[in-house]
Write a protein that holds these residues in place. Structure first.
Motif, PDB file in Angstrom:
ATOM      1  N   UNK A   1      47.854  22.845  37.438  1.00  0.00           N
ATOM      2  CA  UNK A   1      48.801  21.991  36.710  1.00  0.00           C
ATOM      3  C   UNK A   1      50.005  22.793  36.234  1.00  0.00           C
ATOM      4  N   UNK A   2      50.201  22.923  34.929  1.00  0.00           N
ATOM      5  CA  UNK A   2      51.364  23.655  34.395  1.00  0.00           C
ATOM      6  C   UNK A   2      50.977  25.000  33.799  1.00  0.00           C
ATOM      7  N   UNK A   3      49.879  25.581  34.251  1.00  0.00           N
ATOM      8  CA  UNK A   3      49.393  26.839  33.694  1.00  0.00           C
ATOM      9  C   UNK A   3      49.874  28.041  34.511  1.00  0.00           C
ATOM     10  N   UNK A   4      50.804  28.826  33.968  1.00  0.00           N
ATOM     11  CA  UNK A   4      51.286  30.003  34.706  1.00  0.00           C
ATOM     12  C   UNK A   4      50.167  30.982  35.070  1.00  0.00           C
ATOM     13  N   UNK A   5      49.167  31.127  34.216  1.00  0.00           N
ATOM     14  CA  UNK A   5      48.084  32.073  34.538  1.00  0.00           C
ATOM     15  C   UNK A   5      47.244  31.573  35.710  1.00  0.00           C
ATOM     16  N   UNK A   6      47.028  30.262  35.783  1.00  0.00           N
ATOM     17  CA  UNK A   6      46.266  29.713  36.913  1.00  0.00           C
ATOM     18  C   UNK A   6      47.070  29.792  38.208  1.00  0.00           C
ATOM     19  N   UNK A   7      48.385  29.589  38.111  1.00  0.00           N
ATOM     20  CA  UNK A   7      49.220  29.710  39.310  1.00  0.00           C
ATOM     21  C   UNK A   7      49.255  31.153  39.789  1.00  0.00           C
ATOM     22  N   UNK A   8      49.306  32.100  38.854  1.00  0.00           N
ATOM     23  CA  UNK A   8      49.290  33.515  39.247  1.00  0.00           C
ATOM     24  C   UNK A   8      47.974  33.849  39.944  1.00  0.00           C
TER      25      UNK A   8
ATOM     26  N   UNK B   1      54.351  36.539  32.855  1.00  0.00           N
ATOM     27  CA  UNK B   1      54.757  37.548  31.885  1.00  0.00           C
ATOM     28  C   UNK B   1      55.868  37.017  30.972  1.00  0.00           C
ATOM     29  N   UNK B   2      56.791  36.236  31.538  1.00  0.00           N
ATOM     30  CA  UNK B   2      57.887  35.677  30.755  1.00  0.00           C
ATOM     31  C   UNK B   2      57.415  34.560  29.822  1.00  0.00           C
ATOM     32  N   UNK B   3      56.496  33.721  30.308  1.00  0.00           N
ATOM     33  CA  UNK B   3      56.028  32.565  29.530  1.00  0.00           C
ATOM     34  C   UNK B   3      54.952  32.932  28.514  1.00  0.00           C
ATOM     35  N   UNK B   4      54.166  33.965  28.826  1.00  0.00           N
ATOM     36  CA  UNK B   4      53.055  34.346  27.961  1.00  0.00           C
ATOM     37  C   UNK B   4      51.830  33.483  28.212  1.00  0.00           C
ATOM     38  N   UNK B   5      50.775  33.793  27.476  1.00  0.00           N
ATOM     39  CA  UNK B   5      49.506  33.045  27.647  1.00  0.00           C
ATOM     40  C   UNK B   5      49.570  31.667  27.065  1.00  0.00           C
TER      41      UNK B   5
ATOM     42  N   UNK C   1      53.754  38.103  43.104  1.00  0.00           N
ATOM     43  CA  UNK C   1      54.505  38.889  42.128  1.00  0.00           C
ATOM     44  C   UNK C   1      55.468  37.995  41.335  1.00  0.00           C
ATOM     45  N   UNK C   2      56.116  37.062  41.997  1.00  0.00           N
ATOM     46  CA  UNK C   2      57.023  36.139  41.308  1.00  0.00           C
ATOM     47  C   UNK C   2      56.264  35.272  40.301  1.00  0.00           C
ATOM     48  N   UNK C   3      55.076  34.803  40.696  1.00  0.00           N
ATOM     49  CA  UNK C   3      54.255  33.986  39.795  1.00  0.00           C
ATOM     50  C   UNK C   3      53.766  34.821  38.609  1.00  0.00           C
ATOM     51  N   UNK C   4      53.479  36.086  38.862  1.00  0.00           N
ATOM     52  CA  UNK C   4      53.089  36.988  37.773  1.00  0.00           C
ATOM     53  C   UNK C   4      54.259  37.176  36.805  1.00  0.00           C
ATOM     54  N   UNK C   5      55.450  37.371  37.341  1.00  0.00           N
ATOM     55  CA  UNK C   5      56.627  37.537  36.483  1.00  0.00           C
ATOM     56  C   UNK C   5      56.878  36.309  35.623  1.00  0.00           C
ATOM     57  N   UNK C   6      56.607  35.120  36.169  1.00  0.00           N
ATOM     58  CA  UNK C   6      56.729  33.883  35.380  1.00  0.00           C
ATOM     59  C   UNK C   6      55.702  33.887  34.261  1.00  0.00           C
TER      60      UNK C   6
END
Length: 189
Positions: free
Chosen positions: A55-62, A185-189, A178-183
């Protein structure tokens, strides 16, 4: 009888509407996640199956990005390991051997990354992001170095062209990770 058919038809049409709305929402999730990558079409294509979970979870997308990169890296490495060295000229054999080693190193770094992404903690977040960026960058560099090894080889060889194509796609998937990781890192947990 006609009112029961009308009610059934109404429920059917409503279910179609909610199904298309859900599909649209899932597509929106993956497109949003992939908007930060250089290879958006490949990102959307390979990560779409994760939409309902991430969904909208940056950690799950990474995590999804690294998982896809691992799967592809394994497939490429497996195909390189099956290739007979005797089918290559001397320069190609050296490049193939180096590439196998580099892809194994890349795979090790991707596995380390996935393990950390599964255990993210707010108290260690910055340190974890730093380690992850190092490992994913190294995985990307390993693949780029593999391609460099084939630069002065038999470009006309179908096997060499296939290796270049497969490793390039694998490199793109590592770039997406790497791009998803950078997102993240920018958004936080």
């Amino acid at each position: 009888m006609s009112s029961s058919i009308t009610v059934s038809l109404l429920f059917f049409l409503l279910s179609l509407s909610s199904t298309s709305s859900l599909a649209s929402k899932r597509k929106s999730y993956v497109q949003n996640a992939c908007s930060v990558t250089h290879y958006q079409a490949l990102c959307v294509q390979t990560l779409a199956p994760f939409s309902s979970v991430a969904k909208n979870s940056p950690s799950k997308w990474a995590r999804a990005g690294v998982s896809v990169a691992i799967s592809d890296n394994k497939d490429v490495l497996r195909s390189l390991l099956k290739m007979r060295r005797s089918a290559f000229g001397k320069r190609d054999r050296v490049a193939l051997s180096d590439c196998r080693e580099l892809l194994q190193d890349s795979l090790d770094n991707l596995h380390k990354s996935l393990a950390v992404l599964r255990t993210l903690r707010a108290s260690e977040f910055q340190e974890q992001m730093s380690d992850l960026a190092t490992w994913l960058s190294t995985a990307l560099t390993d693949k780029d170095t593999c391609l460099d090894g084939f630069e002065k080889t038999s470009a006309k060889s179908a096997m060499v062209r296939m290796i270049r194509r497969r490793v390039t796609t694998s490199m793109y998937l590592s770039s997406i990770s790497l791009a998803l990781l950078n997102k993240l890192a920018a958004d936080g947990l």
